[in-house]
Design a protein around this motif. Structure first.
Motif, PDB file in Angstrom:
ATOM      1  N   ASN A  37     -28.939  18.420 -37.131  1.00 45.82           N
ATOM      2  CA  ASN A  37     -28.055  18.105 -38.261  1.00 45.82           C
ATOM      3  C   ASN A  37     -27.595  19.367 -38.984  1.00 45.82           C
ATOM      4  N   GLU A  38     -28.538  20.264 -39.231  1.00 44.31           N
ATOM      5  CA  GLU A  38     -28.221  21.484 -39.967  1.00 44.31           C
ATOM      6  C   GLU A  38     -27.202  22.344 -39.217  1.00 44.31           C
ATOM      7  N   VAL A  39     -27.406  22.486 -37.901  1.00 47.22           N
ATOM      8  CA  VAL A  39     -26.499  23.326 -37.105  1.00 47.22           C
ATOM      9  C   VAL A  39     -25.133  22.663 -36.968  1.00 47.22           C
ATOM     10  N   MET A  40     -25.106  21.339 -36.783  1.00 44.48           N
ATOM     11  CA  MET A  40     -23.830  20.643 -36.669  1.00 44.48           C
ATOM     12  C   MET A  40     -23.038  20.712 -37.982  1.00 44.48           C
ATOM     13  N   MET A  41     -23.764  20.650 -39.101  1.00 47.24           N
ATOM     14  CA  MET A  41     -23.095  20.757 -40.390  1.00 47.24           C
ATOM     15  C   MET A  41     -22.475  22.143 -40.556  1.00 47.24           C
ATOM     16  N   ALA A  42     -23.208  23.181 -40.144  1.00 44.75           N
ATOM     17  CA  ALA A  42     -22.674  24.543 -40.234  1.00 44.75           C
ATOM     18  C   ALA A  42     -21.481  24.728 -39.299  1.00 44.75           C
ATOM     19  N   LEU A  43     -21.558  24.128 -38.097  1.00 39.38           N
ATOM     20  CA  LEU A  43     -20.462  24.232 -37.142  1.00 39.38           C
ATOM     21  C   LEU A  43     -19.214  23.517 -37.660  1.00 39.38           C
ATOM     22  N   ALA A  44     -19.402  22.328 -38.249  1.00 38.94           N
ATOM     23  CA  ALA A  44     -18.275  21.571 -38.778  1.00 38.94           C
ATOM     24  C   ALA A  44     -17.617  22.319 -39.936  1.00 38.94           C
ATOM     25  N   LYS A  45     -18.431  22.950 -40.755  1.00 41.53           N
ATOM     26  CA  LYS A  45     -17.887  23.721 -41.875  1.00 41.53           C
ATOM     27  C   LYS A  45     -17.084  24.925 -41.376  1.00 41.53           C
ATOM     28  N   ALA A  75     -22.635  22.852 -26.740  1.00 40.64           N
ATOM     29  CA  ALA A  75     -22.825  23.699 -27.916  1.00 40.64           C
ATOM     30  C   ALA A  75     -23.409  25.036 -27.487  1.00 40.64           C
ATOM     31  N   LEU A  76     -22.572  26.009 -27.320  1.00 41.87           N
ATOM     32  CA  LEU A  76     -23.004  27.341 -26.897  1.00 41.87           C
ATOM     33  C   LEU A  76     -23.099  28.277 -28.099  1.00 41.87           C
ATOM     34  N   ASP A  77     -23.985  29.258 -27.998  1.00 42.75           N
ATOM     35  CA  ASP A  77     -24.132  30.319 -29.001  1.00 42.75           C
ATOM     36  C   ASP A  77     -24.412  29.768 -30.399  1.00 42.75           C
ATOM     37  N   LEU A  78     -25.142  28.667 -30.462  1.00 43.31           N
ATOM     38  CA  LEU A  78     -25.551  28.134 -31.758  1.00 43.31           C
ATOM     39  C   LEU A  78     -27.016  28.470 -32.014  1.00 43.31           C
ATOM     40  N   ASN A  79     -27.347  28.738 -33.257  1.00 46.06           N
ATOM     41  CA  ASN A  79     -28.702  29.192 -33.598  1.00 46.06           C
ATOM     42  C   ASN A  79     -29.569  28.002 -34.017  1.00 46.06           C
ATOM     43  N   PHE A  80     -30.415  27.552 -33.083  1.00 47.77           N
ATOM     44  CA  PHE A  80     -31.367  26.484 -33.372  1.00 47.77           C
ATOM     45  C   PHE A  80     -32.749  27.081 -33.628  1.00 47.77           C
ATOM     46  N   ARG A  81     -33.429  26.530 -34.590  1.00 41.15           N
ATOM     47  CA  ARG A  81     -34.799  26.989 -34.839  1.00 41.15           C
ATOM     48  C   ARG A  81     -35.748  26.514 -33.736  1.00 41.15           C
ATOM     49  N   ASN A  82     -35.485  25.348 -33.206  1.00 42.46           N
ATOM     50  CA  ASN A  82     -36.371  24.736 -32.216  1.00 42.46           C
ATOM     51  C   ASN A  82     -35.929  25.127 -30.812  1.00 42.46           C
ATOM     52  N   ALA A  83     -36.880  25.682 -30.046  1.00 50.41           N
ATOM     53  CA  ALA A  83     -36.556  26.166 -28.698  1.00 50.41           C
ATOM     54  C   ALA A  83     -36.136  25.047 -27.757  1.00 50.41           C
TER      55      ALA A  83
END
Length: 265
Positions: A37-45, A75-83
């Motif tokens: 959710n956090e990464v998708m929200m940042a991507l959408a913004k 979703a490439l080159d996105l920073n996820f905390r979870n491996a």
């Protein structure tokens, strides 16, 4: 009774291990969802201006008419905390009516919340729906979950079950030993000076259940159909008592109906 309550402890520990393992799995899945959710929200913004442009909306309208399906991107080159979200993450772009629900992406996937991007110049109430999802298998989610407590409970369940089995084994061995001791403690007539009739009488009482034999049986076995067998039995018992006095073995008359052998400890 001991068997039932003895098995209750490992059973409770095993059930607790399974329940806590399910909770740990659920917590890990929620952490992955929150990260998505956090990464998708940042991507959408970040991409909101690009995705809400008129040419982008026109392109989405054309593709929706042709495919009738959402447009899916990896979703490439996105920073996820979870491996676990490193590789199998995708997101969809769909042109939807804000008053209607868009079609869902089917499959066993972890999905993020739907993000609605409304253009500054809304066209017929249309909006861009963005949603991320991850192809995380149950095994991969389980691998990143914290299974410390379930593992400890499982180990305690195995340990308690093993301890119970050992206890039952020792208890059975002790019971077998007590039975052997009981059998070996049965008195013998070795070393006691008795006449053949006295020895036969004493041995009959010694071999009988509860060391007790009724008078009729004694008379029949010892004298057959002799008319005065009861008087002879009385005399034989009296003399046998005297012979057994120093050996700690006593013959007791039960209400005149039977004789019983009693061993004085």
């Amino acid at each position: 009774m001991n068997l039932r309550y003895g098995l209750l402890i490992p059973l409770v520990l095993m059930i607790s291990s399974i329940v806590s393992g399910c909770f740990a799995y659920s917590d890990a899945k929620q952490v992955i969802t929150d990260d998505l959710n956090e990464v998708m929200m940042a991507l959408a913004k970040e991409k909101s201006k690009l995705w809400t442009r008129q040419d982008t909306i026109a392109a989405l309208q054309h593709m929706n008419k042709v495919t009738q399906k959402p447009i899916i991107y990896q979703a490439l080159d996105l920073n996820f905390r979870n491996a676990v979200l490193k590789d199998p993450v995708y997101y969809s772009l769909t042109l939807v009516d804000k008053k209607k629900v868009s079609s869902k992406i089917h499959g066993n996937k972890i999905a993020s919340d739907s993000i609605m991007l409304v253009p500054e110049k809304s066209i017929d109430g249309l909006a861009i729906q963005v949603q991320g999802f991850a192809d995380c298998s149950m095994a991969s989610v389980f691998a990143v979950s914290d299974q410390t407590v379930p593992g400890m409970l499982f180990s305690l369940a195995i340990l308690s079950f093993t301890s119970f089995c050992l206890w039952r084994r020792n208890d059975n061995s002790q019971l077998a030993t007590e039975l052997v001791v009981t059998v070996q403690s049965k008195p013998t007539l070795d070393g006691i000076k008795l006449t053949p009739m006295q020895r036969q009488l004493t041995q009959m009482l010694l071999d009988a259940p509860e060391n007790k034999v009724d008078k009729t049986t004694l008379c029949t076995v010892l004298w057959g159909n002799k008319s005065n067998a009861e008087e002879s039995l009385y005399t034989l018992v009296r003399r046998t008592k005297s012979a057994l006095a120093e050996s700690g073995i006593e013959i007791i008359c039960n209400r005149g109906e039977s004789y019983q052998l009693h061993v004085n400890n």
